[in-house]
Design a protein around this motif. Structure first.
Motif, PDB file in Angstrom:
ATOM      1  N   ARG B 109     -42.220  -7.509 -45.310  1.00  0.00           N
ATOM      2  CA  ARG B 109     -43.065  -7.696 -46.485  1.00  0.00           C
ATOM      3  C   ARG B 109     -43.139  -6.407 -47.293  1.00  0.00           C
ATOM      4  O   ARG B 109     -43.023  -6.445 -48.521  1.00  0.00           O
ATOM      5  N   SER B 112     -39.948  -5.902 -49.046  1.00  0.00           N
ATOM      6  CA  SER B 112     -39.844  -6.801 -50.204  1.00  0.00           C
ATOM      7  C   SER B 112     -40.617  -6.243 -51.392  1.00  0.00           C
ATOM      8  O   SER B 112     -40.131  -6.266 -52.527  1.00  0.00           O
ATOM      9  N   VAL B 113     -41.832  -5.743 -51.139  1.00  0.00           N
ATOM     10  CA  VAL B 113     -42.593  -5.133 -52.239  1.00  0.00           C
ATOM     11  C   VAL B 113     -41.827  -3.917 -52.762  1.00  0.00           C
ATOM     12  O   VAL B 113     -41.796  -3.660 -53.974  1.00  0.00           O
ATOM     13  N   GLN B 115     -38.562  -3.539 -52.837  1.00  0.00           N
ATOM     14  CA  GLN B 115     -37.474  -4.061 -53.684  1.00  0.00           C
ATOM     15  C   GLN B 115     -38.030  -4.554 -55.028  1.00  0.00           C
ATOM     16  O   GLN B 115     -37.479  -4.253 -56.087  1.00  0.00           O
ATOM     17  N   ILE B 116     -39.115  -5.317 -54.946  1.00  0.00           N
ATOM     18  CA  ILE B 116     -39.681  -5.925 -56.161  1.00  0.00           C
ATOM     19  C   ILE B 116     -40.114  -4.856 -57.157  1.00  0.00           C
ATOM     20  O   ILE B 116     -40.020  -5.038 -58.368  1.00  0.00           O
ATOM     21  N   VAL B 204     -34.003  -7.824 -45.234  1.00  0.00           N
ATOM     22  CA  VAL B 204     -34.134  -7.261 -46.589  1.00  0.00           C
ATOM     23  C   VAL B 204     -33.278  -5.990 -46.655  1.00  0.00           C
ATOM     24  O   VAL B 204     -33.494  -5.066 -45.869  1.00  0.00           O
ATOM     25  N   PRO B 205     -32.312  -5.945 -47.567  1.00  0.00           N
ATOM     26  CA  PRO B 205     -31.506  -4.719 -47.711  1.00  0.00           C
ATOM     27  C   PRO B 205     -32.371  -3.514 -48.084  1.00  0.00           C
ATOM     28  O   PRO B 205     -33.496  -3.666 -48.563  1.00  0.00           O
TER      29      PRO B 205
END
Ligand SMILES: Cc1cc2nc3c(=O)[nH]c(=O)nc-3n(C[C@H](O)[C@H](O)[C@H](O)COP(=O)(O)O)c2cc1C
Ligand SMILES: Cc1cc2nc3c(=O)[nH]c(=O)nc-3n(C[C@H](O)[C@H](O)[C@H](O)COP(=O)(O)O)c2cc1C
Lengths: 446, 446
Positions: B109, B112-113, B115-116, B204-205
Motif C-alpha cells: 500500500r 502504491s502511494v 507510485q501514485i 508493485v515495481p
C-alpha cells in the motif's frame, strides 16, 4: 408506458486491457499498471459514458511470470482514492481479500474511500485462491476453500457491525455546549465470534450511502451461498446463454431463500467486446491479438490452472482425460469448471482453448460491430441472464473509448441505459436501497 | 560563502487543528475529519509554502469520547492518495501500525502511494499503544512494549526486502520479443523470521525514490533504538531546549552506533505556533482557545493517560504523588514521562497542565508574532536541537495559512528555507539518498 428495465454497466479496468497480449500492441503503455494518470483517464472515460462503476481486481501476490506479460500494479483501495479525486459520479469498486486482512482495517479503509468519494465505493469480496498468496502471509499454503468462505462470512458480519457504528445523525456539533457527537448514537461492534473478536466502534462516521456496496465474484457452491447472503452485486463468467440463465435464476432463488429481496442483488456477467466498424474488422482485431500470444507461455499458465504438467498438454490435441473434478480443487473452483467444460463442449484443441482464454480468462468474448455488441448485451439482458454487464475491454484505453462512444449511445437510444446519472451514490446507480442503521432511534429528551 | 544549513518543515494535519477545543470556534468545520476537500486544500496551502511534507497520525481505533471533541476520520493511506491527485511536489506521510498490520499488505500500500505520488510517500512507523486498539484485533490487550518493537523491527526488515524486489530497470518491455520484465531482476523476499514468513516478491515495481521515507515517532529507549536502525526522519516532542538538544545528540550517537551516517536521519520536534500580529494578540488567542476546553473532559483524559482515577486529580492542585514510573507503562512510554516531568518541573496545577496539553498534547506551544515564531524555530535549529520542525497549527485551516503566509517568508528571507522545490521526491526534499537496490546488477549477455 413504463420505461424498459435499465441495464447496469461496470468497466473492469486492468493495465493495458484484458487480452493477455494487449501490452504488445504498439500503442500500449508498458508502465500502465503503475500509471495513475492512465487509470484516472479511464475512469473519466467511463464516467463520460455514464457507466455505473469501474472495478479493479486484486490479489496480494505477484502471480504469474513477469517475463511474459505485465503483472503487478497498484493496490486498488489507494488507487480508487486517487481516482475519486478526479471524478464526480462514477462508482468505484476495489477487490480485497477476507483471508489476508483484518476486518477492522478493511472496514475503515473502505469506509474512508466511501467518504472520500461521497458514497461511491464498492468492495468486491474475495477469499483469494492459491498457495502463493498464503506464503506472503506466514502460511505454508492456502486455507481450505470452505474455511476461507467461513471466515469471509464472519468477516462480513463484523464489517457490517462496524459500518453500523455511527447513526446518521450522531454528529450534533453543538459548539456552544461543547458536545461534538451524541455518544448514545455511536455503538461499539462488540463482536465475539469464531475467527474474530472486535470490540470497538469504527473510527469513520457513516457515509452518504450507509456503507460500501458489497460485490462478490466467486461462483462455486460456497461462493453462491455467500453471494446470496451478502452480495448486492455479483460479477460472474459464462460462455453460454443457458449457463448464464441457470446461474441467474439459481442465485435469485438462493437470495430469496436467504430471506432477501431478489431485487437487492444485481448480476453482471463479464463480456470482452472486440469492436470493429464491420464484423470482419472485429474478427481481424481479435485474430491479431490472439496471434500475439506466445503459446508456450499460455500452455504453462493453462497447465498450472488445470494442475497438470505442461508436457501433458499438446497444442493441437484436446485436453487429456483424467483431469481433477471441481471437488478436488481448493483454489478457484468455478473458474476451473468453466474452463474444462468450455474445452469439452466445443471440442477445442489446447491451442484454440488458449486463444479463448487469452481474450478473457474464461469470460465471454464477443466480436462484432457496435450494433452487434449492443444486440449481444440486450439479448442476454432481456433473456433473464443478467442485470447488466461487466465490460472487459481487450485493449485499454481504446477498447473502453470505443465502447463508450459507439455502444453506449445505441443502448441509450434503445432506452436501456441512462443518458445522465440520476443519483449521486453507487447504491443509487445500481438501484440498491441504503441499508438502515440497525439501532433504534430513541428520541432524545429535550 | 556556503549557504546556511536548510530547515525541513512538515505540516502535521488534524481535522480542525491541534488545539483540543479548536472545533468549537465559529469558523471551524464540524465535519472536517471526513472532508477530503478540507485536507486537499490544506495540502495545497502547505505546498504553496514549499513545505517538505504533510503528515497524518493514525490509530486503528475510535479513541476518546466523541461527545467531547471530534474523533475518528479517514484512514490516512487512502487520504494521501486522494491528496496526491491534487498536489505536485509536497511529501505525503501517513502513520500505520506494525502491530496490527501484515507487512505484505502495508508494504504494497505504501509502495502504491509512492507510485501514485511520483515518489512522495513516507511512512510513520508506530507500534500503537493501548488496549482499545488491541481489542479491535481479536486480542485481550496490547502486546508488551518490547514485543511490539521487536515485531516492528522484523516488520521493517520484511518491508525493505519487499521494496527491494524489483530492480530499477527490471521492466524491459520488449514488445517484439514478447518479454515484459527481466525476471532475473525481480526477486522474491524469501523472508523466514520469528514473526513473519514472506516468500514472494512485492507486486508493485520500485518507485522513483526507491521506497517510502521511513519516519518514526516514539521516544522511549526502545523507540530511539528502533529509530537509530530504521528511521530517516523522526517526529518528537520536547518542552525545553535542553531536552531537545539531549534527544538530538543521543539519537545521532545511536544512529552512528548502528552503523549509519548521522546525516541520514532528520529530527523534527513538534511546535504548536499560536501566531498573532502582536504578542498580546497571540496570547489572547491562546487564552481564548484554552478557555474553550471543558475541564472535566480534560481531567478524565489526563487521568486515563496517567492511569489514575479522575477523582484523584484536583483541578487547582499539583499532580498527586505515587504515580507510575515509565518502566511500568506498556503504552506510550515517552509521552507519559514528558507530561509528568513537565508538571513537576513547572509545578503546574492540574488545570494549568490541562491548558498546556490541550494546546499540543505535550508538544511545545509557542505564542508570538511571525517574527518571534521564526526566531523560536531558528533558535532551536541552530542550537543543535533540530533539523527542522513538525508544525502543528492549533486551528486549521487558518493556523497553517498564517504560518505559510507570514512565517515561511521570514525563514526564506533569512536563507534558512527553500523558496522553490529543488527536487521531485520526498527524499530529495529531506536531502536523503535514494536507497540502493541490494541486488548486484549483473550485465545481461547481449
Ligand atoms: C470478474 C471477476 C473478477 C474476479 N476478481 C478476483 C480478484 O480480483 N481476486 C480474486 O482473488 N478473485 C477474483 N475473482 C474470483 C476468482 O476468479 C475465484 O472465482 C475466486 O477466488 C474463488 O471463488 P470460487 O472458488 O467460489 O469460484 C473474480 C471473479 C470474477 C468473475
Ligand atoms: C508527532 C508525533 C506523532 C505521533 N503519531 C502517532 C500516531 O499517529 N499513532 C501512534 O500510535 N503513535 C503516534 N506517536 C507516538 C506515540 O505518541 C507514542 O510515543 C508511541 O506510540 C509509543 O512510542 P514510545 O513508547 O516509544 O514513546 C506520535 C508521536 C509523535 C511525537
Amino acid at each position: 408506458m413504463t420505461p424498459p428495465r435499465q441495464l447496469h454497466l461496470n468497466a473492469f479496468l486492468m493495465s493495458t486491457g484484458h487480452h493477455e497480449a494487449s501490452w504488445r500492441l504498439p500503442e500500449s503503455n508498458s508502465h500502465a499498471g503503475t500509471d495513475v494518470a492512465h487509470f484516472q483517464r479511464l475512469a473519466q472515460t467511463a464516467e463520460r459514458g455514464k457507466l455505473d462503476s469501474i472495478f479493479f481486481a486484486d490479489s496480494p501476490v505477484l502471480h504469474g511470470n513477469v517475463a511474459q506479460r505485465p503483472y503487478g500494479g497498484l493496490e486498488p483501495t489507494v488507487l480508487l482514492a486517487a481516482i475519486a479525486a478526479v471524478t464526480e459520479r462514477i462508482g468505484l469498486i476495489a477487490t480485497a481479500s477476507t483471508t489476508y486482512n483484518e476486518p477492522y482495517n478493511l472496514a475503515r479503509r473502505f469506509a474512508s474511500v466511501d467518504q472520500i468519494s461521497g458514497g461511491r465505493a464498492g468492495w468486491n469480496v474475495v477469499t483469494t485462491a492459491g498457495d502463493a498468496a498464503a506464503k506472503n502471509f506466514s502460511l505454508a499454503g492456502q486455507p481450505a476453500h470452505s474455511q476461507r468462505y467461513e471466515r469471509a462470512a464472519e468477516f462480513l458480519d463484523v464489517a457490517k457491525k462496524l459500518w453500523n457504528s455511527w447513526e446518521d445523525d450522531a454528529i450534533v456539533a453543538d459548539k456552544a455546549a461543547g458536545v461534538w457527537a451524541d455518544s448514545s448514537r455511536v455503538h461499539p461492534a462488540n463482536h465475539r465470534g469464531t475467527h474474530f473478536q472486535v470490540e470497538g466502534a469504527l473510527d469513520v462516521p457513516r457515509s452518504a450511502q450507509g456503507h460500501p456496496v458489497i460485490v462478490q465474484a466467486g461462483s462455486s457452491e460456497n461462493g453462491k451461498d455467500f453471494a446470496a447472503r451478502y452480495a448486492e452485486a455479483v460479477f460472474t463468467a459464462h460462455q453460454t446463454l443457458a449457463d448464464a440463465q441457470a446461474f441467474y435464476s439459481d442465485l435469485l432463488q438462493r437470495t430469496a431463500a436467504a430471506g432477501r429481496d431478489p431485487d437487492s442483488i444485481k448480476i453482471l456477467p463479464g463480456i470482452v467486446p472486440v469492436i470493429g466498424s464491420t464484423e470482419e474488422e472485429s474478427l481481424r482485431l481479435e485474430r491479431e491479438l490472439d496471434e500475439l500470444i506466445l503459446p508456450e507461455h499460455a500452455r504453462n499458465q493453462l497447465a498450472g490452472l488445470l494442475r497438470v504438467s505442461p508436457e501433458s498438454l499438446q497444442l493441437d490435441a484436446q485436453l487429456p482425460d483424467g483431469l481433477l473434478s471441481e471437488d478436488e480443487i481448493e483454489g478457484a473452483k468455478s473458474r476451473y469448471t468453466l474452463i474444462v467444460n468450455l474445452a469439452r463442449r466445443e471440442r477445442l484443441t489446447v491451442r484454440q482453448l488458449i486463444g479463448r482464454l487469452g481474450g478473457g480468462r474464461g469470460h465471454r468474448t464477443f466480436s462484432g460491430t457496435p450494433e452487434q455488441v449492443a444486440d449481444a448485451i440486450q439479448g442476454w439482458f432481456q433473456a433473464g441472464a443478467a442485470d447488466g454487464f461487466n465490460i472487459m475491454p481487450p485493449v485499454l484505453p481504446s477498447g473502453l473509448e470505443t465502447f463508450v462512444d459507439q455502444v453506449v449511445p445505441i443502448l441509450q437510444d434503445r432506452g436501456l441505459f441512462r443518458r445522465e446519472y440520476t443519483g449521486q451514490t453507487l447504491r443509487e446507480h445500481f438501484g440498491l436501497a441504503k441499508p438502515a442503521n440497525s439501532f433504534e432511534r430513541v428520541p432524545q429528551p429535550a
